[in-house]
Enzyme design. Structure first.
Site, PDB file in Angstrom:
ATOM      1  N   ASP A   1       8.981  -9.948   5.687  1.00 53.91           N
ATOM      2  CA  ASP A   1       9.070  -9.013   6.807  1.00 53.91           C
ATOM      3  C   ASP A   1      10.542  -8.624   6.896  1.00 53.91           C
ATOM      4  O   ASP A   1      11.394  -9.493   7.106  1.00 53.91           O
ATOM      5  CB  ASP A   1       8.598  -9.720   8.094  1.00 53.91           C
ATOM      6  N   VAL A   2      10.840  -7.345   6.733  1.00 54.28           N
ATOM      7  CA  VAL A   2      12.252  -6.928   6.651  1.00 54.28           C
ATOM      8  C   VAL A   2      12.999  -7.085   7.972  1.00 54.28           C
ATOM      9  O   VAL A   2      14.220  -6.968   8.008  1.00 54.28           O
ATOM     10  CB  VAL A   2      12.412  -5.478   6.120  1.00 54.28           C
TER      11      VAL A   2
ATOM     12  N   ARG B   1       3.347  -8.453   3.672  1.00 52.30           N
ATOM     13  CA  ARG B   1       3.491  -9.235   4.909  1.00 52.30           C
ATOM     14  C   ARG B   1       2.275 -10.072   5.246  1.00 52.30           C
ATOM     15  O   ARG B   1       2.387 -11.020   6.010  1.00 52.30           O
ATOM     16  CB  ARG B   1       3.728  -8.293   6.096  1.00 52.30           C
TER      17      ARG B   1
ATOM     18  N   TYR C   1      11.453   7.372  15.392  1.00 50.30           N
ATOM     19  CA  TYR C   1      11.281   7.486  13.934  1.00 50.30           C
ATOM     20  C   TYR C   1      12.348   8.407  13.331  1.00 50.30           C
ATOM     21  O   TYR C   1      12.985   8.074  12.329  1.00 50.30           O
ATOM     22  CB  TYR C   1       9.879   8.020  13.656  1.00 50.30           C
TER      23      TYR C   1
ATOM     24  N   ARG D   1       0.850  -1.204   0.000  1.00 50.97           N
ATOM     25  CA  ARG D   1       0.000   0.000   0.000  1.00 50.97           C
ATOM     26  C   ARG D   1       0.882   1.250   0.000  1.00 50.97           C
ATOM     27  O   ARG D   1       2.121   1.140   0.050  1.00 50.97           O
ATOM     28  CB  ARG D   1      -0.952   0.007   1.211  1.00 50.97           C
ATOM     29  N   GLY D   2       0.223   2.397  -0.016  1.00 50.01           N
ATOM     30  CA  GLY D   2       0.928   3.676   0.139  1.00 50.01           C
ATOM     31  C   GLY D   2       2.025   3.920  -0.892  1.00 50.01           C
ATOM     32  O   GLY D   2       1.866   3.629  -2.083  1.00 50.01           O
ATOM     33  N   ILE D   3       3.134   4.460  -0.418  1.00 47.23           N
ATOM     34  CA  ILE D   3       4.228   4.869  -1.305  1.00 47.23           C
ATOM     35  C   ILE D   3       4.839   3.655  -2.017  1.00 47.23           C
ATOM     36  O   ILE D   3       5.177   3.726  -3.201  1.00 47.23           O
ATOM     37  CB  ILE D   3       5.298   5.647  -0.491  1.00 47.23           C
TER      38      ILE D   3
ATOM     39  N   LYS E   1      15.197   7.385  10.603  1.00 49.45           N
ATOM     40  CA  LYS E   1      15.208   7.995   9.270  1.00 49.45           C
ATOM     41  C   LYS E   1      16.476   8.817   9.037  1.00 49.45           C
ATOM     42  O   LYS E   1      16.960   8.919   7.909  1.00 49.45           O
ATOM     43  CB  LYS E   1      13.963   8.861   9.076  1.00 49.45           C
TER      44      LYS E   1
HETATM   45  P1  NDP Z   1       2.001   2.825   4.972  1.00 48.81           P
HETATM   46  O1  NDP Z   1       1.781   2.655   6.435  1.00 48.81           O
HETATM   47  O2  NDP Z   1       0.868   3.154   4.080  1.00 48.81           O
HETATM   48  O3  NDP Z   1       2.735   1.521   4.374  1.00 48.81           O
HETATM   49  C1  NDP Z   1       3.862   0.992   5.023  1.00 48.81           C
HETATM   50  C2  NDP Z   1       4.343  -0.194   4.248  1.00 48.81           C
HETATM   51  O4  NDP Z   1       5.470  -0.774   4.933  1.00 48.81           O
HETATM   52  C3  NDP Z   1       3.271  -1.289   4.183  1.00 48.81           C
HETATM   53  O5  NDP Z   1       3.387  -1.934   2.927  1.00 48.81           O
HETATM   54  C4  NDP Z   1       3.687  -2.220   5.291  1.00 48.81           C
HETATM   55  O6  NDP Z   1       3.276  -3.556   5.113  1.00 48.81           O
HETATM   56  C5  NDP Z   1       5.190  -2.141   5.166  1.00 48.81           C
HETATM   57  N1  NDP Z   1       5.898  -2.628   6.334  1.00 48.81           N
HETATM   58  C6  NDP Z   1       5.805  -2.191   7.606  1.00 48.81           C
HETATM   59  N2  NDP Z   1       6.593  -2.912   8.410  1.00 48.81           N
HETATM   60  C7  NDP Z   1       7.196  -3.840   7.634  1.00 48.81           C
HETATM   61  C8  NDP Z   1       8.100  -4.884   7.860  1.00 48.81           C
HETATM   62  N3  NDP Z   1       8.584  -5.163   9.080  1.00 48.81           N
HETATM   63  N4  NDP Z   1       8.514  -5.640   6.811  1.00 48.81           N
HETATM   64  C9  NDP Z   1       8.036  -5.412   5.581  1.00 48.81           C
HETATM   65  N5  NDP Z   1       7.157  -4.447   5.288  1.00 48.81           N
HETATM   66  C10 NDP Z   1       6.744  -3.667   6.301  1.00 48.81           C
HETATM   67  O7  NDP Z   1       3.129   3.948   4.885  1.00 48.81           O
HETATM   68  P2  NDP Z   1       3.610   4.944   3.730  1.00 48.81           P
HETATM   69  O8  NDP Z   1       3.357   4.377   2.415  1.00 48.81           O
HETATM   70  O9  NDP Z   1       3.114   6.274   4.088  1.00 48.81           O
HETATM   71  O10 NDP Z   1       5.173   4.940   4.050  1.00 48.81           O
HETATM   72  C11 NDP Z   1       6.145   4.320   3.242  1.00 48.81           C
HETATM   73  C12 NDP Z   1       7.496   4.844   3.662  1.00 48.81           C
HETATM   74  O11 NDP Z   1       7.507   6.252   3.513  1.00 48.81           O
HETATM   75  C13 NDP Z   1       7.825   4.556   5.124  1.00 48.81           C
HETATM   76  O12 NDP Z   1       9.186   4.238   5.240  1.00 48.81           O
HETATM   77  C14 NDP Z   1       7.530   5.886   5.801  1.00 48.81           C
HETATM   78  O13 NDP Z   1       8.286   6.051   6.968  1.00 48.81           O
HETATM   79  C15 NDP Z   1       7.936   6.859   4.718  1.00 48.81           C
HETATM   80  N6  NDP Z   1       7.344   8.184   4.841  1.00 48.81           N
HETATM   81  C16 NDP Z   1       5.975   8.356   4.791  1.00 48.81           C
HETATM   82  C17 NDP Z   1       5.452   9.623   4.938  1.00 48.81           C
HETATM   83  C18 NDP Z   1       4.001   9.904   4.900  1.00 48.81           C
HETATM   84  O14 NDP Z   1       3.615  11.062   5.167  1.00 48.81           O
HETATM   85  N7  NDP Z   1       3.138   8.950   4.588  1.00 48.81           N
HETATM   86  C19 NDP Z   1       6.334  10.794   5.142  1.00 48.81           C
HETATM   87  C20 NDP Z   1       7.721  10.491   5.173  1.00 48.81           C
HETATM   88  C21 NDP Z   1       8.195   9.233   5.022  1.00 48.81           C
HETATM   89  P3  NDP Z   1       1.848  -4.074   5.724  1.00 48.81           P
HETATM   90  O15 NDP Z   1       0.802  -3.661   4.726  1.00 48.81           O
HETATM   91  O16 NDP Z   1       2.057  -5.532   5.797  1.00 48.81           O
HETATM   92  O17 NDP Z   1       1.693  -3.425   7.057  1.00 48.81           O
END
Ligand code: NDP
Length: 253
Positions: free
Chosen positions: A67-68, A44, A159, A22-24, A163
């Site tokens: 899972d990283v 995951r 965090y 999801r997300g980025i 980062k």
């Molecule tokens: P989301 O919470 O939407 O997605 C996080 C993703 O990371 C999910 O796919 C999640 O998997 C995965 N994840 C979490 N823990 C683990 C793990 N242990 N092993 C493998 N995968 C894992 O976050 P965003 O898309 O917003 O964030 C993506 C990145 O961007 C992150 O590093 C975040 O810190 C960074 N970021 C985001 C910002 C924002 O405003 N959104 C701003 C600045 C940085 P699962 O679906 O299984 O939980």
């Protein structure tokens, strides 16, 4: 557009994106698939995600469970990607979590979990990718950091440390692998509209949005555009850099 240089004459490059459910991360998967690359995206959960977007992309998308924080998972994910597509040429280390709370309330578990996922997880996947990139004599690694590494928001000591750690780590790695034409860069998003920011709640999100000179939260696709650029041929002379994608929030971080 980037030329495909895979050893096996298949189109596009081999890309691995962590946190692609999801997300980025998902936006990055879509960006690279649209670019013609072959993409392994980690997830995951129990349920394997469907190939995103265009049906034409399905043959170039491989969901891999990882899972990283688990070294065995990381090894398996890379092995699966390599078996399907060949060695990883572009790594997007994106998986990340928050466990926000004020420092006096922050238990060791909240500190350890965030560092283990965001920083050690990034180290682990980059190390695994570099092993093969050195032999290929090319590669692109992009770490997803955060504006929070530089501005230090309250409640985010864990965090911000994780980062900021990515930046130092990326620069040390960039120097180590530069002679093999491997670049290592960092993207620092600001406030991006994903599940992660939704957790902050409407009030805090609005307050953060008001601090952004461009006056809005960013989209995951806008972050993916910057990551795609750093992975492109046009970014071949950029390494050890931090690219802010934050609507001006960090302004010269
Ligand atoms: P989301 O919470 O939407 O997605 C996080 C993703 O990371 C999910 O796919 C999640 O998997 C995965 N994840 C979490 N823990 C683990 C793990 N242990 N092993 C493998 N995968 C894992 O976050 P965003 O898309 O917003 O964030 C993506 C990145 O961007 C992150 O590093 C975040 O810190 C960074 N970021 C985001 C910002 C924002 O405003 N959104 C701003 C600045 C940085 P699962 O679906 O299984 O939980």
């Amino acid at each position: 557009m980037v030329s495909g240089e895979g050893a096996d004459a298949q189109p596009g490059r081999v890309v691995l994106v962590t946190g692609a459910s999801r997300g980025i991360g998902l936006a990055c998967v879509e960006w690279f698939l649209a670019n013609g690359d072959r993409v392994a995206g980690t997830y995951r959960g129990e349920k394997e995600p469907a190939a995103p977007g265009d049906p034409e992309w399905a043959g170039r998308f491989l969901p891999v469970r990882c899972d990283v924080t688990d070294p065995g998972d990381v090894e398996r994910a890379f092995s699966e990607a390599e078996a399907a597509f060949g060695p990883v040429e572009v790594l997007v280390s994106n998986a990340g979590i928050t466990r926000d709370t004020l420092v006096l309330r922050m238990g060791d578990d909240a500190w350890d979990d965030v560092l283990a996922t965001n920083l050690t997880g990034g180290f682990r996947v980059a190390k695994r990718a570099i092993a093969k990139m050195l032999r290929l004599r090319r590669g692109r690694i992009i770490f997803v950091s955060s504006v929070g590494a530089f501005v230090g928001l309250p409640g985010q000591a864990n965090y911000a440390a994780s980062k900021a750690g990515l930046v130092g780590m990326a620069r040390a790695m960039a120097r180590e692998v530069a002679s093999r034409s491997i670049t290592v860069n960092v993207v620092a998003p600001g406030v991006v509209d994903t599940d992660m920011t939704a957790e902050l709640g409407e009030g805090r999100l609005q307050a953060l949005g008001e601090m952004v000179p461009l006056g809005r939260a960013g989209t995951a696709a806008e972050v993916a555009d910057a990551i795609g650029y750093l992975a492109s041929d046009g970014a071949g002379y950029i390494t050890g850099s931090v690219l802010a994608v934050d609507g001006g929030l960090g302004m010269g971080l």
